[in-house]
Design a protein around this motif. Structure first.
Motif, mmCIF file in Angstrom:
data_model
loop_
_atom_site.group_PDB
_atom_site.id
_atom_site.type_symbol
_atom_site.label_atom_id
_atom_site.label_comp_id
_atom_site.label_asym_id
_atom_site.label_seq_id
_atom_site.Cartn_x
_atom_site.Cartn_y
_atom_site.Cartn_z
ATOM 1 N N LEU A 16 102.901 -44.016 35.834
ATOM 2 C CA LEU A 16 101.694 -43.323 36.296
ATOM 3 C C LEU A 16 101.560 -41.951 35.626
ATOM 4 O O LEU A 16 100.450 -41.523 35.274
ATOM 5 N N ALA A 17 102.683 -41.265 35.427
ATOM 6 C CA ALA A 17 102.633 -39.963 34.757
ATOM 7 C C ALA A 17 102.140 -40.117 33.320
ATOM 8 O O ALA A 17 101.341 -39.306 32.834
ATOM 9 N N ASN A 18 102.588 -41.154 32.643
ATOM 10 C CA ASN A 18 102.127 -41.373 31.271
ATOM 11 C C ASN A 18 100.679 -41.845 31.224
ATOM 12 O O ASN A 18 99.962 -41.568 30.261
ATOM 13 N N LEU A 19 100.248 -42.564 32.261
ATOM 14 C CA LEU A 19 98.826 -42.905 32.350
ATOM 15 C C LEU A 19 98.003 -41.628 32.449
ATOM 16 O O LEU A 19 96.964 -41.484 31.793
ATOM 17 N N ALA A 20 98.479 -40.683 33.259
ATOM 18 C CA ALA A 20 97.794 -39.392 33.372
ATOM 19 C C ALA A 20 97.777 -38.671 32.027
ATOM 20 O O ALA A 20 96.735 -38.140 31.603
ATOM 21 N N ARG A 21 98.915 -38.660 31.356
ATOM 22 C CA ARG A 21 98.981 -38.002 30.036
ATOM 23 C C ARG A 21 98.010 -38.662 29.054
ATOM 24 O O ARG A 21 97.403 -37.995 28.229
ATOM 25 N N SER A 22 97.873 -39.994 29.140
ATOM 26 C CA SER A 22 96.971 -40.697 28.221
ATOM 27 C C SER A 22 95.523 -40.305 28.451
ATOM 28 O O SER A 22 94.676 -40.488 27.566
ATOM 29 N N ARG A 23 95.223 -39.764 29.649
ATOM 30 C CA ARG A 23 93.867 -39.296 29.963
ATOM 31 C C ARG A 23 93.674 -37.827 29.585
ATOM 32 O O ARG A 23 92.634 -37.239 29.879
ATOM 33 N N GLY A 24 94.704 -37.233 29.002
ATOM 34 C CA GLY A 24 94.609 -35.826 28.639
ATOM 35 C C GLY A 24 94.907 -34.886 29.784
ATOM 36 O O GLY A 24 94.634 -33.684 29.689
ATOM 37 N N ILE A 25 95.462 -35.406 30.885
ATOM 38 C CA ILE A 25 95.802 -34.556 32.033
ATOM 39 C C ILE A 25 97.129 -33.868 31.743
ATOM 40 O O ILE A 25 98.147 -34.518 31.484
ATOM 41 N N ASP A 26 97.137 -32.566 31.781
ATOM 42 C CA ASP A 26 98.319 -31.779 31.436
ATOM 43 C C ASP A 26 99.226 -31.683 32.660
ATOM 44 O O ASP A 26 98.897 -31.018 33.635
ATOM 45 N N MET A 27 100.350 -32.361 32.604
ATOM 46 C CA MET A 27 101.280 -32.333 33.738
ATOM 47 C C MET A 27 102.696 -32.428 33.221
ATOM 48 O O MET A 27 102.956 -32.972 32.142
ATOM 49 N N ALA A 28 103.616 -31.884 33.990
ATOM 50 C CA ALA A 28 105.030 -31.916 33.633
ATOM 51 C C ALA A 28 105.712 -33.040 34.389
ATOM 52 O O ALA A 28 105.119 -33.705 35.245
ATOM 53 N N GLY A 29 106.986 -33.254 34.066
ATOM 54 C CA GLY A 29 107.768 -34.251 34.779
ATOM 55 C C GLY A 29 108.180 -33.755 36.154
ATOM 56 O O GLY A 29 107.857 -32.623 36.553
ATOM 57 N N PHE A 30 108.916 -34.591 36.873
ATOM 58 C CA PHE A 30 109.349 -34.261 38.230
ATOM 59 C C PHE A 30 110.837 -34.545 38.368
ATOM 60 O O PHE A 30 111.257 -35.526 38.978
ATOM 61 N N GLY A 31 111.634 -33.674 37.736
ATOM 62 C CA GLY A 31 113.080 -33.775 37.873
ATOM 63 C C GLY A 31 113.653 -35.031 37.248
ATOM 64 O O GLY A 31 113.048 -35.657 36.374
ATOM 65 N N PRO A 32 114.824 -35.449 37.708
ATOM 66 C CA PRO A 32 115.497 -36.603 37.104
ATOM 67 C C PRO A 32 114.813 -37.946 37.378
ATOM 68 O O PRO A 32 115.067 -38.913 36.661
ATOM 69 N N LEU A 33 113.932 -38.019 38.367
ATOM 70 C CA LEU A 33 113.270 -39.293 38.671
ATOM 71 C C LEU A 33 112.130 -39.584 37.696
ATOM 72 O O LEU A 33 111.880 -40.742 37.342
#
Length: 250
Positions: free
Chosen positions: A223-240
């Motif tokens: 889901l995080a990479n789906l967000a990145r593919s939309r150009g949404i700037d977000m960081a990871g969330f720790g080791p998970l």
């Protein structure tokens, strides 16, 4: 992970790697793989290998290669064989294909994600027989969102209606995260709640219990990479949901 947990994972990884040639031989034996089960078993092992390589060695390339191969077998190979008329179990072509679809994005393979999404849906009898209503709604919403189809917003609303019923713990957080991505809003709050839910999802009775996903949140990475593919700037969330497994920002 603790050192003891790493040692245990390393032993499991070595043991399963040693047995993998047998699974690969079964996958290439059309008699043994007539219904697709040998392919599914091999694909699940590849998924485990990718996650284990990252957890043990920080191997980002190995993670992406193995998880992408797994998603391709489940999300492209089996549906294509089914559509060609092979005797593949219909259970492999239901809207539960949302799982390898998220794995494709976890592997940062957007093109594979699009290929899997294009093969999902349109099998009403199969979906009604093999899918929980929530999985049908989530799979449809994810498919239409990935393909940027015009009815994606309505699919999200249908999914939210289905999520009001009793489903497994974590389902509402998955929906909220997908909704925030589709609305191209800041998904940080939704991801924080999803990561918080992961602990209960990973309990022995949880949907991720006793799986490699308890240590590395593959759905969350997808889901995080789906967000990145939309150009949404977000960081990871720790080791998970580690930063180095996220796609390059667009």
């Amino acid at each position: 992970m603790t050192e003891a947990a790493k040692q245990q994972l390393a032993m499991q990884y070595a043991r399963q790697r040693e047995n993998f040639p047998i699974l690969e031989a079964n996958r290439h034996d059309r008699e043994k793989d007539r219904a697709g089960s040998a392919t599914a078993v091999a694909a699940n092992e590849l998924r485990f290998f990718g996650a284990a390589r990252y957890l043990l060695y920080g191997d980002v390339i190995g993670f992406r290669e193995q998880v992408s191969s797994s998603a391709s077998l489940l999300g492209v190979d089996l549906p294509d064989r089914f559509d060609r008329g092979e005797d593949i179990s219909p259970s492999y072509v239901s809207l539960l294909l949302w799982k390898p679809l998220l794995d494709a994005f976890a592997a940062a393979d957007e093109q594979l994600g699009l290929a899997i999404a294009s093969r999902m849906g349109g099998r009403t009898e199969v979906e009604e027989k093999y899918d929980h209503p929530w999985d049908r709604a989530f799979g449809a919403a994810l498919k239409h969102g990935v393909l940027r189809e015009r009815d994606a917003a309505e699919r999200i609303r249908e999914l939210e209606r289905e999520t009001t019923k009793r489903v497994y713990f974590g389902s509402s957080q998955l929906v909220a995260t997908l909704r925030s991505i589709e609305q191209e809003a800041d998904p940080s709050a939704a991801f924080h709640e999803l990561v918080r839910a992961h602990k209960r999802m990973s309990s022995k009775r949880g949907v991720l219990g006793l799986t490699i996903d308890a240590k590395l949140f593959m759905w969350g990475i997808g889901l995080a990479n789906l967000a990145r593919s939309r150009g949404i700037d977000m960081a990871g969330f720790g080791p998970l949901i580690p930063d180095d497994l996220l796609m390059t920002r667009r």
